[in-house]
Every structure is written in structure tokens, then in C-alpha cells.
Design an enzyme around this catalytic site. Structure first.
Site, PDB file in Angstrom:
ATOM      1  N   GLU A  23      -4.780 -11.831   9.782  1.00 27.71           N
ATOM      2  CA  GLU A  23      -4.210 -13.173  10.038  1.00 27.71           C
ATOM      3  C   GLU A  23      -4.861 -13.930  11.205  1.00 27.71           C
ATOM      4  OE1 GLU A  23       0.005 -12.481  10.371  1.00 27.71           O
ATOM      5  OE2 GLU A  23       0.147 -11.713   8.335  1.00 27.71           O
ATOM      6  N   GLU A  66      -0.516  -7.430  -0.422  1.00 28.48           N
ATOM      7  CA  GLU A  66       0.919  -7.505  -0.088  1.00 28.48           C
ATOM      8  C   GLU A  66       1.653  -8.360  -1.114  1.00 28.48           C
ATOM      9  OE1 GLU A  66       1.477  -8.756   4.004  1.00 28.48           O
ATOM     10  OE2 GLU A  66      -0.198  -7.545   4.714  1.00 28.48           O
TER      11      GLU A  66
HETATM   12  O1  9MR Z   1       7.099  -5.838   5.954  1.00 33.66           O
HETATM   13  C1  9MR Z   1       6.986  -5.922   7.365  1.00 33.66           C
HETATM   14  C2  9MR Z   1       8.376  -6.058   7.959  1.00 33.66           C
HETATM   15  O2  9MR Z   1       9.146  -4.875   7.730  1.00 33.66           O
HETATM   16  C3  9MR Z   1       8.287  -6.358   9.452  1.00 33.66           C
HETATM   17  O3  9MR Z   1       9.552  -6.633   9.995  1.00 33.66           O
HETATM   18  C4  9MR Z   1       7.356  -7.563   9.654  1.00 33.66           C
HETATM   19  C5  9MR Z   1       7.205  -7.906  11.111  1.00 33.66           C
HETATM   20  O4  9MR Z   1       6.154  -8.793  11.322  1.00 33.66           O
HETATM   21  O5  9MR Z   1       6.076  -7.282   9.084  1.00 33.66           O
HETATM   22  C6  9MR Z   1       6.163  -7.142   7.724  1.00 33.66           C
HETATM   23  O6  9MR Z   1       4.856  -7.048   7.147  1.00 33.66           O
HETATM   24  C7  9MR Z   1       3.984  -8.153   7.324  1.00 33.66           C
HETATM   25  C8  9MR Z   1       2.573  -7.622   7.284  1.00 33.66           C
HETATM   26  O7  9MR Z   1       2.419  -6.632   8.269  1.00 33.66           O
HETATM   27  C9  9MR Z   1       1.542  -8.702   7.479  1.00 33.66           C
HETATM   28  N1  9MR Z   1       1.729  -9.777   6.529  1.00 33.66           N
HETATM   29  C10 9MR Z   1       3.069 -10.307   6.441  1.00 33.66           C
HETATM   30  C11 9MR Z   1       4.080  -9.183   6.196  1.00 33.66           C
HETATM   31  C12 9MR Z   1       5.475  -9.760   6.004  1.00 33.66           C
HETATM   32  O8  9MR Z   1       5.936 -10.326   7.187  1.00 33.66           O
END
Ligand code: 9MR
Length: 374
Positions: free
Chosen positions: A189, A294
Site C-alpha cells: 500500500e 485479498e
Molecule cells: O484482515 C485484517 C484485519 O483483521 C485487521 O484488523 C486489519 C488491520 O489493518 O488488517 C486486515 O487486513 C488488511 C491487509 O493486511 C492489508 N489490506 C487490507 C486488509 C483489510 O483491512
């Protein structure tokens, strides 16, 4: 606080500062689950094309119905949170001996073991997520002497911290789980939603070549054959794509990147043709292999949303298969969670299983797409 006098004590102007960020570890809310034994298997159906993955959480693997469906359906997994810097970096140890850890912050790996053991024992490979990111990375990492009350650390210090962090994570992983992590999201990101590069603390401390540096270190320490990825959301959108292509070009030229990770948090109104054109373009312009990293598809508003979403998943996967057939090297598709209840956006019902693990039209759509290819 202590007082000898029995008077009321008032505290005002209290403020609580959160160090780091809050991470939500998904939970399964259902207590009863359906029998999933007779489902067709995604990993089997797609085995001639690419891997099918899911995002995991240690507390979900403890639940037998979850463990069972993961083993049956997937051959790749991404640790949803455990491999992120806020889970790996050891603050207490680092600040206890700042001199010793000045250029190489202390790390701990307790959080990743449950999931890596599960993957190894059940024949799944792992996508490592993620090394260099603005989020879920503690702020103290970026400060002189790790003191967030002071100034930001200088470029040389941050380059050393970045290099040692990548080295320590990659070396520990390969030593303890040889060959298990097949790909790393090295930088996550880095594109700003408003255009250009995100002005993250990595950007502010290292400078605008921090992406190139991160990939250079990753290549230096990655075991032979491990694929290095850049990963982002909305990376199919034209402006963001152009920015990403611009800042990845030197990384490609240096030979330090292998793949583009399309996060793909989308919804049923996203134009599939445009999305696929973006994949084609990453391949044409940068020669990168593609992972969908994702995937989740938020539902539409109508009463018939389950079927509409199922049709979308089917169309999406059909087009992915078509693109692959036409030469775009798509090597995995990972869903971001198992059932709607453990999704990070559960109120949008974006995944392929219901809370009790009964199959949604979305699951059937994915199976139909591969069974009935044009
Ligand atoms: O799925 C993840 C969630 O459990 C966490 O709370 C969150 C915190 O930022 O991150 C989520 O995963 C993210 C991923 O690492 C990067 N892309 C976006 C995802 C969804 O927020």
C-alpha cells in the site's frame, strides 16, 4: 496516587495515547456448523491453473470445522495479521537496550507459529504478509533512540533498521519453516489514494527510494525461488495503477521484484472488464506475475444479493482463467477470510461461505467458473 485525607480526588485533562494500532483478530460467532465433507474442492478444481488461498487467524484454526474446511478447500494461506510488523517487533526488548538494538530492532515470532505449523502440517504454502507498510507498524520504529517523544530517525538509521528487519524475518522463517513461504508482500500500500506515493513514515524517513531499497534488501535475503511482490488495494483503478507502474519500474529494472499483488477488496458493481485490463497491463508494462491476494466482493443492496454475488464471483473467476489462458501469469487467487462472519467487513457479507460454513452461491460460482470454461 496516594492521599492521607479521605476527600474526593478529581482527575481532569486525562488523555490516553494508543501506541501502535488496534488489530481486530477475526472470530467465528457461529456455534453450530454444517457438515462440509461433500463440498467440491476449490484447490482440486483449480489445481491445473493456480493456487487457491485464504487468510487465517490463529483462533479460527483452533475450531475443528474451520480447520477442516481450510484443509479441504485451500492450498495456500496468508496469515491475516500475525506476520505484520506490529506482531513481530519486540518493543520491550528493544527499548531495554537501545544501544544494542539501535540498527536492528528486536523481533519475536511467537504469534506466527500456530499458523505456520498448520500450513506445514497440512501441505499449504504461505504468502508472507507483509514487511514494509505504513499501517500495523509501530510508530516507535521510526524514531531516534526509539523515543516517540523525540525526533524521527535519520535515513541511514532507518535503512539499517529496514535491512535488518527484512533479514531477521526472512532468515528466521527459512530456518524454522524451510520452503514454506513461497512469496512475500515486500511493500504494501505505498500508493496514495490522492495520487503519487503515500507520505508514510517510511517515505518521510528514508525518502522516495524506500520502495527500491526494500526490494533490494528483500532480494538479498530471500531464499532462492521465493517470489517478491508489491501489494495494494484499488490497484486496478487507472490513476493508482499508473502511479504504481511508475514507482515499480526501477524495481523491475533492478531485477528485484517478481509479482504484483492485487488485493481486490471489491463489490458487485466493479467493472470486471476494467479490472482484467489492469491485470493485463501490469503484465505488459512490467512483466510481473500476478496474484489476487485479498479477494472479497461486497454484496449489492437488492433482496437477490446472494445470487447476484454468486454470478459476480463466477464471472470474475471465468475472466481470470481466460486471462491466464491468454498468457497473463496468474499464479494464485486468495480470498480474504473463510466465512462472512470472520471477514474484516462482515456487514458486507463479502465471502463464499455463510457463518455456519454452508456454501453460498459465491462458492458455487467459483466452482462453475472452472468446470464450464469456454
Ligand atoms: O484482515 C485484517 C484485519 O483483521 C485487521 O484488523 C486489519 C488491520 O489493518 O488488517 C486486515 O487486513 C488488511 C491487509 O493486511 C492489508 N489490506 C487490507 C486488509 C483489510 O483491512
Amino acid at each position: 496516587m496516594e492521599s492521607d485525607r479521605l476527600e474526593d480526588i478529581y482527575i481532569d485533562d486525562l488523555s490516553v495515547k494508543v501506541c501502535g494500532e488496534y488489530t481486530y483478530y477475526p472470530e467465528a460467532v457461529a456455534t453450530e456448523f454444517v457438515d462440509t465433507s461433500d463440498y467440491p474442492s476449490l484447490k482440486e478444481e483449480y489445481k491445473d491453473y493456480f493456487r487457491i488461498g485464504t487468510a487465517t487467524s490463529p483462533n479460527l484454526l483452533d475450531k475443528e470445522p474451520y480447520a477442516k474446511i481450510i484443509k479441504a478447500q485451500y492450498n495456500s494461506m496468508t496469515l491475516g495479521n500475525s506476520f505484520k510488523p506490529d506482531s513481530i517487533l519486540d518493543h520491550n526488548k528493544t527499548v531495554r537496550d537501545v544501544e544494542k538494538y539501535m540498527y536492528s530492532p528486536a523481533v519475536k515470532f511467537d504469534a506466527v507459529k500456530t499458523e505456520l505449523d498448520f500450513a506445514r502440517d497440512n501441505g499449504l504454502t504461505v504468502r508472507g504478509h507483509t514487511l514494509v507498510w505504513h499501517s500495523q507498524t509501530p510508530e516507535w520504529l521510526f524514531y531516534k533512540n526509539y523515543d516517540i517523544g523525540g525526533e524521527l530517525a535519520d535515513r541511514e538509521t532507518m535503512l539499517a533498521r529496514m535491512e535488518n528487519y527484512i533479514k531477521n524475518v526472512m532468515e528466521w522463517t527459512e530456518e524454522n519453516y524451510p520452503g514454506l513461504v513461497r512469496a512475500w508482500d515486500v511493500v504494501n500500500e505505498a500508493a496514495d489514494d490522492g495520487g503519487g506515493m503515500r507520505k508514510s513514515l517510511w517515505y518521510q524517513t528514508v525518502g522516495e527510494d524506500y520502495i527500491e531499497q526494500a526490494f533490494m534488501f528483500a532480494r538479498k535475503y530471500a531464499p532462492e525461488g521465493t517470489k517478491l511482490f508489491y501489494n495494494d488495494y484499488n490497484s486496478y483503478q487507472t490513476r493508482k495503477q499508473n502511479d504504481i507502474i511508475t514507482f515499480l519500474r526501477p524495481v523491475v529494472e533492478a531485477g528485484n521484484i517478481d509479482g504484483m499483488g492485487m488485493q481486490s477488496h471489491i463489490n458487485v458493481n466493479i467493472n470486471i472488464t476494467l479490472y482484467m485490463a489492469a491485470l493485463q497491463k501490469y503484465y505488459d508494462e512490467l512483466g510481473l506475475e500476478i496474484n489476487v491476494t485479498e479477494l472479497d466482493v461486497c454484496r449489492g443492496k437488492g433482496d437477490n444479493w446472494q445470487q447476484e454475488q454468486g454470478d459476480y464471483y463466477k464471472k470474475f473467476m471465468s475472466e481470470i482463467l481466460k486471462l491466464r489462458k491468454n498468457g497473463v501469469p496468474i499464479t494464485s487467487v486468495t480470498l480474504w477470510g473463510i466465512s462472512d462472519t470472520d471477514s474484516w467487513i462482515s456487514s458486507d457479507y463479502p465471502l463464499i461461505f455463510n457463518d455456519d460454513l454452508s456454501r453460498k452461491p459465491a462458492f458455487d460460482g467459483m466452482i462453475e467458473a472452472v468446470k464450464n470454461q469456454e
